[in-house]
Structure formats: structure tokens, C-alpha cells
Design an enzyme around this catalytic site. Structure first.
Site, short mmCIF file in Angstrom:
data_model
loop_
_atom_site.label_atom_id
_atom_site.label_comp_id
_atom_site.label_asym_id
_atom_site.label_seq_id
_atom_site.Cartn_x
_atom_site.Cartn_y
_atom_site.Cartn_z
N GLY A 207 -8.48 -22.16 -19.13
CA GLY A 207 -7.62 -21.45 -20.10
C GLY A 207 -7.15 -22.49 -20.82
O GLY A 207 -7.53 -23.71 -21.09
N ASN A 208 -5.98 -22.24 -21.86
CA ASN A 208 -5.50 -22.96 -22.71
C ASN A 208 -3.84 -22.87 -22.64
O ASN A 208 -3.51 -21.72 -22.12
CB ASN A 208 -6.06 -23.30 -23.76
CG ASN A 208 -6.02 -21.89 -24.73
OD1 ASN A 208 -5.06 -21.49 -24.91
ND2 ASN A 208 -7.21 -21.22 -24.89
#
Ligand code: CTP
Length: 396
Positions: A207-208
Site C-alpha cells: 500500500g501507500n
């Protein structure tokens, strides 16, 4: 189109929130208003005259008795489209309710037929005090517009009702009073927000750090300007927005299929989501044991915005975002704008994790005609309106 060449008088009361009016002043000017600032004497303890003169590009007077020959408050009061007082202190509410005229600002108020918009900001005890509430009720009964304060953190450790509202809310209230709030009526705006998650197995993902705040600010600004808004949202911790249709997705592939489905029905696409550039080539059906987690093979995700631009029609406008770190950020952003065929791009400097999950942002807006505008420490709501203003020019 935002209103042009409209005169506004911006009164500044003596509260700590006076500094927040600097952002309001900038946004008013960005929206095409000509602003004359009248600070009260006590407000100058918080923000000095030089700030108001620099931001309004006009001379600033705060009292009735200096420069008597040149203080044009009566003439100004007559031609103002509105008088906005932000922040309005408890004392100003009382003085205006009583019809007093003991300084330049209250003189101007009493001499003006223009709509009066007050933005009270003070401690909860002062706001909830029966005297203040009675003044508010009296002013409302006379047609004065009162923008209710927000609830949240105040000066020091205090919190409660009395907080100075977000600039975007004040601005949209002003535009509503002036009948200019529907410049996006009839426009369909599609927005992506948040950050995609690419599953590794049922419990893990790549993810980020995107919080989705910028995309949500744009969705809320577009809806309040009359647009019909669809928001494709990936993994955010934000509440759904009233009046906005929301499609929740997780991965880049889900985001692509939602956007592809919606794209033909929009006039403006704002691609604010942080899309993972790659995903695991094989997703574990069950949790992968640590001994098998030495390496994860990735395959590239499609470049969603690039694919959409390929099928865009002439009337559609597309805004992208670029999160950059380090030197030559603007050059890389300009290249992205042209390679991806975008009309506008906001280049964020995200060095050191700045901006993610923050209420404020800094960076550069670039357009396809080669123009650029730097923005510094503005709220994400402000940036949202600025991008919508620029897109509206292109939408025609
Ligand atoms: N974008 C997209 N699909 C992707 C990657 C990015 O639609 N697979 C969009 C983003 O939403 C953003 C713009 O493209 O509006 C630029 O995103 P960014 O991550 O800065 O660019 P990338 O093309 O991924 O380039 P790089 O990561 O190599 O800097």
C-alpha cells in the site's frame, strides 16, 4: 465562472484566528474579488498591517482619525458587494448588534447597505454565553449572515465549539450569499482518491501513505459548487460525503474498472488517487508462511489515467497529481503531464513524508499550455477550489 471585479470589505477582529484570515484573503483574491481589509486596532496585535497590505495589494486603514482626507470608507461601504468580518469577536458582535460606530470597521458596517457576513471565532464559553447568543439571534433577525463556528481544537489545550471554520466553507458561504455558488451546476465530476492496496495474500498487501484528503476536498468543493460528483475511493479513513456518490474500491484493477465504467459520463476527471504501480503476480489464497516470503514477484499495473486519456473526448478535462521527491521534481512533473496527456497537474513535494495526512499542501500547479503556479502552505480545500477554477476555464 467565479465572480470577477467584485469589491469585498474584509474586517478583521481581534482574535487569534486573525491569522487564518490571511488564507481567506488570498482565496478571495484568487476567486476574482477585490478586497479592502479593515482590521480593528486590537487585531493588529495578532496580524500587522503590512500583512494585509501585501496580501490585498491595497492600503490598509484601521482608524477613523488618521488620513481623514483619504479614508474613503463611506464610498467603499456603498460599493462593496459584501462585508465579511473574520474573525468576529464577541465584542464586535455586541457592538454591531447595538449599532455602535466607534471605529473605522463598525462605521463602515453601519454605513453600508451590503450584505454582512460574520465569522465568529472565540472560546466556547464566550460563544455560548447568553449575551453573545442573544446578539447573534438579534443580528440574524436583521438579515445578517452568521457562519457558525466549527467544533474542534482551539488555542492552547482547549477544544469545543468556537473554532474558525475552514476557508472553503467561508468562501462557499460568501459565494452563496452573492449567488455565485453554482458555477459547476450541470457539470459531472469524477474523482479518484486514496491509495490502492495490492493483495499479497488474504492478510497482507502493498500500500501507500495516501490519506485521500485531497481527493475528498475536491469532491466536497465540486459538490458545493453544484457539480454532480462521483468519487472512486480507495482505502481511506474518511467519512462518506453528503451529496457525493461514492464507489469504494481496494486495488488498482478495481479502481481501473470503476473509473473506466464512469469516465464517459464525466466532464472532468480528477485523478488524485495514489495508484500502486505494480501488484504481486500471484496472490496467495492462504496466508503465506514467513519462510516463503523471501521475495514477491510483481507485475506492472495499468496506468489508469493514461489509458483513460486515450479514449477521452474533446470536451473532457483531466487533472492528474504527481507525488515527487528530490531535485528536478517540476521537470519530471511536466514530463508526466505531457506523456499522460493531462490538462492540469498538481506536483506535490512529498519529501520526508510531508503532505500525507496533512491538512495543508505545497507544490506547483502546471497546465498543458506551459503555465505554472506555485502554491505554498495552503489548505487542501483551497487547492481544491483553485484546481476547480482552472478546470472550469478549460471546460468553458
Ligand atoms: N496514475 C494512474 N495509474 C497508475 C499510476 C499513476 O492513473 N498506475 C496517475 C496518478 O493517479 C496521478 C498520476 O498518474 O494522477 C501520476 O502519478 P505518479 O505516481 O506520480 O506517477 P507514475 O506514472 O506512477 O510515475 P512514477 O511512480 O514512476 O513517478
Amino acid at each position: 465562472m467565479p465572480p470577477r471585479n467584485r469589491e469585498i470589505i474584509l474586517g478583521i477582529g481581534g482574535g487569534i484566528a486573525a491569522y487564518k484570515s490571511a488564507d481567506l484573503l488570498r482565496r478571495l483574491r484568487d476567486s476574482g474579488f477585490l478586497v479592502t481589509v479593515i482590521p480593528t486596532r486590537s487585531s493588529l496585535n495578532f496580524v500587522g498591517k503590512a500583512t494585509w497590505e501585501a496580501l490585498s495589494s491595497r492600503e490598509v486603514h484601521e482608524d477613523l482619525w488618521s488620513n481623514v482626507h483619504s479614508v474613503p470608507h463611506i464610498a467603499l461601504a456603498k460599493k462593496a458587494a459584501a462585508i465579511v468580518i473574520a474573525p468576529t469577536t464577541a465584542d464586535l458582535l455586541a457592538r454591531i448588534a447595538q449599532g455602535r460606530a466607534d471605529d473605522l470597521l463598525t462605521n463602515t458596517v453601519i454605513a453600508s447597505p451590503a450584505p454582512l457576513i460574520l465569522v465568529p471565532a472565540m472560546h466556547p464559553e464566550m460563544w455560548l454565553n447568553p449575551a453573545t447568543q442573544a446578539n447573534v439571534a438579534l443580528l440574524k433577525s436583521r438579515g445578517v449572515h452568521i457562519i457558525e463556528p466549527d467544533t474542534g481544537r482551539l488555542t492552547g489545550e482547549d477544544s469545543g465549539v468556537g473554532r474558525f471554520p475552514e476557508t472553503a466553507r467561508i468562501l462557499s458561504s460568501i459565494q452563496e450569499v452573492l449567488g455565485a455558488s453554482s458555477d459547476y451546476a450541470g457539470k459531472r465530476v469524477l474523482i479518484s482518491a486514496g491509495g490502492t492496496r495490492e493483495a499479497i495474500d488474504p492478510v497482507r498487501y502493498i500500500g501507500n501513505n495516501s490519506s485521500g484528503k485531497q481527493g475528498y476536498s475536491i469532491a466536497s468543493a465540486a459538490a458545493s459548487r453544484g457539480a454532480s460528483v462521483t468519487l472512486v475511493s480507495a482505502n481511506v479513513q474518511l467519512p462518506d460525503l453528503d451529496g457525493v456518490r461514492i464507489i469504494h474500491v481496494k486495488s488498482a484493477m478495481e479502481m481501473q474498472s470503476a473509473l473506466t465504467e464512469e469516465f464517459a459520463n464525466c466532464d472532468l476527471l480528477v485523478m488524485a488517487a495514489a495508484v500502486a504501480d505494480a501488484r504481486p503476480s500471484v496472490v496467495g489464497e492462504v496466508k503465506i508462511g514467513k519462510e516463503d516470503l523471501q521475495r514477491i514477484e510483481l507485475i506492472r499495473n495499468p496506468d489508469i489515467v493514461h489509458e483513460l486519456v486515450r479514449v477521452k473526448s474533446a470536451h473532457q478535462v483531466v487533472i492528474g497529481f504527481a507525488a515527487e521527491t528530490g531535485a528536478n521534481a517540476i521537470d519530471r512533473a511536466r514530463k508526466k503531464l505531457s506523456v499522460k496527456g493531462l490538462d492540469l497537474l498538481f506536483c506535490n513535494d512529498v519529501s520526508g513524508g510531508a503532505i500525507f495526512n496533512s491538512e495543508i499542501t505545497s507544490g506547483t500547479i502546471l497546465d498543458s499550455a506551459g503555465n505554472h503556479w506555485d502554491v505554498m502552505d495552503i489548505s487542501k480545500d483551497t487547492l481544491a477550489d483553485q484546481l476547480l477554477d482552472l478546470a472550469l476555464n478549460k471546460l468553458g
